[in-house]
Scaffold this active site. Sequence first.
Site, mmCIF file in Angstrom:
data_model
loop_
_atom_site.group_PDB
_atom_site.id
_atom_site.type_symbol
_atom_site.label_atom_id
_atom_site.label_comp_id
_atom_site.label_asym_id
_atom_site.label_seq_id
_atom_site.Cartn_x
_atom_site.Cartn_y
_atom_site.Cartn_z
ATOM 1 N N VAL A 160 7.106 -11.573 37.278
ATOM 2 C CA VAL A 160 7.017 -10.622 37.981
ATOM 3 C C VAL A 160 5.741 -10.670 38.516
ATOM 4 O O VAL A 160 5.700 -10.662 40.454
ATOM 5 C CB VAL A 160 7.343 -9.279 37.389
ATOM 6 C CG1 VAL A 160 7.202 -8.121 38.555
ATOM 7 C CG2 VAL A 160 8.529 -9.086 37.003
ATOM 8 N N TYR A 161 4.518 -11.255 38.150
ATOM 9 C CA TYR A 161 3.070 -11.075 38.633
ATOM 10 C C TYR A 161 3.687 -12.470 39.096
ATOM 11 O O TYR A 161 3.514 -12.698 41.027
ATOM 12 C CB TYR A 161 2.554 -11.668 38.254
ATOM 13 C CG TYR A 161 1.127 -11.768 38.179
ATOM 14 C CD1 TYR A 161 0.520 -11.072 38.824
ATOM 15 C CD2 TYR A 161 0.660 -12.992 38.670
ATOM 16 C CE1 TYR A 161 -0.760 -11.111 40.169
ATOM 17 C CE2 TYR A 161 -0.202 -13.404 39.364
ATOM 18 C CZ TYR A 161 -1.194 -12.494 39.837
ATOM 19 O OH TYR A 161 -2.587 -12.616 40.314
#
Length: 248
Positions: A160-161
């Site tokens: 996600v990051y």
Amino acid sequence: MELEGTTAVITGSSGKLGGAVAWALAEAGCNCVCHYHTNRKRAEELVGQITDRGREVIAVGADLTKADEIKKLFAAAATVGRVQILVNSVSVFQKQPLADVTFDNARDVMDVNLIGPVLVCAEFARIVLSQQGPESANPTGKIINLVDVGGIRPWANYAVYCASRAGLIAATKSMAKELAPAVCVNGVAPGVIVWPTGFSDEDKKRQLKFIPAGRIGYTSEITSAIIFLLENDYITGQVLNVDGGRCI
């Protein structure tokens, strides 16, 4: 762009890198609007340091995941001067193995790292374009988005990051096309500047093997790259990797 006397908005200035960016811009001659979310104390300390250098500076608290707070940030910035520079430094760094990802925590990361910065850029662009005078050979606004080498060479357990950083890189290039020639939009992708919390000596040694320069970076090496891009009027839509060769 001649930086002396311009006004710059720096988001996330209460962080180590954001604070270093604000300080470097003040040293280069800019008046500074130092944004913070919750760390008011650090932002006000930074204001005091920059004021001592003879620059106009204010600290403004805002949640940049909310449209009305973004407008509040720029309304406050207008009291310092005509805003011509935006540096998006705000971000949240999270390790999230796929098994731990939920809709809520994924949205939180995307809101802070991607959606917020894009909407901040949109408000900045609206203001700059509304103030634009007769046609000029030089841009009237500059945007620098601080991204991450993880958006270029993603890591395991950070899906996600890394996606949020890759998204901001793509948005940077898209906005550079859309806002040209009035606004130059570029990115700076730092490598490791500070070791993540919890990194063991063994973790650090392993990571250093991936960096041809053989060391982590200094904040001054990031800020000098930002100053270079701000001063050069013929660079837009680029992402400058300042990572010791990590992306090779």
